[in-house]
Motif scaffolding. Structure first.
Motif, PDB file in Angstrom:
ATOM      1  N   ASP A 224       3.267 -13.503  -5.971  1.00 38.54           N
ATOM      2  CA  ASP A 224       2.369 -13.798  -4.892  1.00 38.54           C
ATOM      3  C   ASP A 224       1.408 -12.977  -4.483  1.00 38.54           C
ATOM      4  O   ASP A 224       0.181 -13.267  -4.057  1.00 38.54           O
ATOM      5  N   LYS A 225       1.393 -11.778  -5.085  1.00 39.62           N
ATOM      6  CA  LYS A 225       0.330 -10.703  -4.656  1.00 39.62           C
ATOM      7  C   LYS A 225      -0.880 -10.959  -5.171  1.00 39.62           C
ATOM      8  O   LYS A 225      -1.844 -10.591  -4.542  1.00 39.62           O
ATOM      9  N   ALA A 226      -1.131 -11.755  -6.225  1.00 36.94           N
ATOM     10  CA  ALA A 226      -2.279 -12.109  -6.868  1.00 36.94           C
ATOM     11  C   ALA A 226      -3.003 -13.126  -5.952  1.00 36.94           C
ATOM     12  O   ALA A 226      -4.059 -13.090  -6.093  1.00 36.94           O
ATOM     13  N   THR A 227      -2.158 -14.116  -5.530  1.00 40.56           N
ATOM     14  CA  THR A 227      -2.614 -15.007  -4.563  1.00 40.56           C
ATOM     15  C   THR A 227      -3.122 -14.683  -3.244  1.00 40.56           C
ATOM     16  O   THR A 227      -4.077 -15.211  -2.720  1.00 40.56           O
ATOM     17  N   TYR A 228      -2.252 -13.904  -2.680  1.00 40.84           N
ATOM     18  CA  TYR A 228      -2.470 -13.289  -1.248  1.00 40.84           C
ATOM     19  C   TYR A 228      -3.117 -11.795  -1.275  1.00 40.84           C
ATOM     20  O   TYR A 228      -2.531 -11.141  -1.980  1.00 40.84           O
ATOM     21  N   ARG A 229      -4.215 -11.769  -0.651  1.00 39.97           N
ATOM     22  CA  ARG A 229      -4.776 -10.354  -0.481  1.00 39.97           C
ATOM     23  C   ARG A 229      -3.986  -9.697   0.777  1.00 39.97           C
ATOM     24  O   ARG A 229      -4.232  -9.850   1.744  1.00 39.97           O
ATOM     25  N   ILE A 230      -3.108  -8.766   0.378  1.00 38.51           N
ATOM     26  CA  ILE A 230      -2.463  -8.005   1.427  1.00 38.51           C
ATOM     27  C   ILE A 230      -2.299  -6.683   1.310  1.00 38.51           C
ATOM     28  O   ILE A 230      -2.695  -5.965   0.180  1.00 38.51           O
ATOM     29  N   PRO A 231      -2.104  -5.718   2.244  1.00 37.42           N
ATOM     30  CA  PRO A 231      -2.001  -4.466   2.219  1.00 37.42           C
ATOM     31  C   PRO A 231      -0.795  -4.154   1.548  1.00 37.42           C
ATOM     32  O   PRO A 231       0.145  -4.693   1.527  1.00 37.42           O
ATOM     33  N   GLN A 232      -1.074  -3.160   0.660  1.00 38.56           N
ATOM     34  CA  GLN A 232       0.107  -2.502  -0.063  1.00 38.56           C
ATOM     35  C   GLN A 232      -0.037  -0.954  -0.446  1.00 38.56           C
ATOM     36  O   GLN A 232      -1.021  -0.392   0.101  1.00 38.56           O
ATOM     37  N   ILE A 233       1.082  -0.251  -0.527  1.00 37.67           N
ATOM     38  CA  ILE A 233       1.350   0.985  -0.821  1.00 37.67           C
ATOM     39  C   ILE A 233       0.356   1.262  -2.189  1.00 37.67           C
ATOM     40  O   ILE A 233       0.850   0.758  -3.366  1.00 37.67           O
ATOM     41  N   GLU A 234      -0.420   2.371  -2.301  1.00 44.48           N
ATOM     42  CA  GLU A 234      -1.452   2.728  -3.220  1.00 44.48           C
ATOM     43  C   GLU A 234      -1.018   4.062  -3.732  1.00 44.48           C
ATOM     44  O   GLU A 234      -0.591   4.829  -2.743  1.00 44.48           O
TER      45      GLU A 234
ATOM     46  N   GLY B  18       6.772  -3.375  -5.396  1.00 40.08           N
ATOM     47  CA  GLY B  18       5.149  -2.666  -5.874  1.00 40.08           C
ATOM     48  C   GLY B  18       5.349  -1.352  -6.613  1.00 40.08           C
ATOM     49  O   GLY B  18       6.613  -0.603  -6.154  1.00 40.08           O
ATOM     50  N   ALA B  19       4.624  -1.091  -7.424  1.00 40.97           N
ATOM     51  CA  ALA B  19       4.777   0.216  -8.208  1.00 40.97           C
ATOM     52  C   ALA B  19       4.781   1.517  -7.335  1.00 40.97           C
ATOM     53  O   ALA B  19       5.490   2.334  -7.979  1.00 40.97           O
ATOM     54  N   PHE B  20       4.343   1.487  -5.991  1.00 41.66           N
ATOM     55  CA  PHE B  20       4.364   2.732  -5.282  1.00 41.66           C
ATOM     56  C   PHE B  20       5.096   2.625  -4.218  1.00 41.66           C
ATOM     57  O   PHE B  20       5.367   3.786  -3.284  1.00 41.66           O
ATOM     58  N   VAL B  21       6.128   1.755  -3.880  1.00 42.82           N
ATOM     59  CA  VAL B  21       6.974   1.637  -2.929  1.00 42.82           C
ATOM     60  C   VAL B  21       8.063   2.581  -3.050  1.00 42.82           C
ATOM     61  O   VAL B  21       8.193   3.590  -2.061  1.00 42.82           O
ATOM     62  N   ILE B  22       8.712   2.665  -4.063  1.00 41.78           N
ATOM     63  CA  ILE B  22       9.837   3.928  -4.332  1.00 41.78           C
ATOM     64  C   ILE B  22       9.042   5.240  -4.168  1.00 41.78           C
ATOM     65  O   ILE B  22       9.832   6.131  -3.491  1.00 41.78           O
ATOM     66  N   PRO B  23       8.005   5.663  -4.913  1.00 36.52           N
ATOM     67  CA  PRO B  23       7.451   7.042  -4.823  1.00 36.52           C
ATOM     68  C   PRO B  23       7.016   7.176  -3.487  1.00 36.52           C
ATOM     69  O   PRO B  23       7.259   8.379  -2.945  1.00 36.52           O
ATOM     70  N   TYR B  24       6.449   6.371  -2.585  1.00 41.16           N
ATOM     71  CA  TYR B  24       6.091   6.522  -1.398  1.00 41.16           C
ATOM     72  C   TYR B  24       7.470   6.929  -0.455  1.00 41.16           C
ATOM     73  O   TYR B  24       7.317   7.634   0.406  1.00 41.16           O
TER      74      TYR B  24
END
Length: 187
Positions: A81-91, A151-157
């Motif tokens: 769904d992240k491709a459809t919705y523009r949402i804040p994510q951990i980067e 998300g790719a940076f959820v666990i590292p964060y």
């Protein structure tokens, strides 16, 4: 920015809740539990802030609280769904900012001589509770990642944040000239 005119909807009375993309899932689903623990972490940080932390931490933690909303958003939406919705994510920048903060604070408090017990100043004790809640959120995110993509940076964060909260607790005690409680292995 969502505008909520009414908090209750009655939609969850059947034991389900809606993900960001509209899917209905059980309220005890692992994904919901994980972002619920992130919400709990944010609340514990709020308690630490309310206890009156030293200025450097009082300046930093509201930024982290906002980032935890990004992380909740990141977890509330399925990866597809992240491709459809523009949402804040951990980067990557969020993870890097935590590393920079840890380096700064660690330069002040210095190396650890022994295992540190949770405690000291009230704010430091609250930060230790936040650290343990963060570790639980990290474990839940890892378990979730075994079952479905996150998300790719959820666990590292979460990994960096738990370390940062530990150093912040040490920093709070240091700045207040309160000795760190140290583990006595001889007791």
């Amino acid at each position: 920015m969502p505008r909520l005119t009414r908090i209750y909807t009655r939609k969850g009375d059947d034991g389900t809740t809606g993900l960001g993309g509209g899917q209905r899932v059980a309220k005890d689903a692992l994904r919901v539990s994980t972002y619920g623990t992130v919400d709990e972490l944010n609340s514990v940080i709020g308690v630490a802030l309310a206890s009156g932390l030293v200025p450097r931490l009082a300046q930093t933690l509201p930024v982290i609280q906002n980032e935890l909303f990004h992380l909740g958003s990141d977890l509330c939406f399925l990866e597809d769904d992240k491709a459809t919705y523009r949402i804040p994510q951990i980067e990557p920048r969020h993870v890097e900012a935590l590393e920079t903060l840890m380096d700064e604070l660690n330069d002040v408090v210095g190396p650890i001589e022994n295992f540190v017990l949770p405690g000291g100043a009230p704010g430091a004790a609250h930060l230790h509770v936040a650290r343990t809640v963060c570790r639980r959120a990290e474990r839940e995110a890892i378990t979730l990642a075994h079952e479905e993509p996150v998300g790719a940076f959820v666990i590292p964060y979460l990994n960096r944040l738990s370390d940062a909260l530990f150093i912040m607790a040490r920093y709070e005690n240091h700045q207040r000239a309160i000795p760190e409680p140290i583990w006595n292995s001889q007791l």
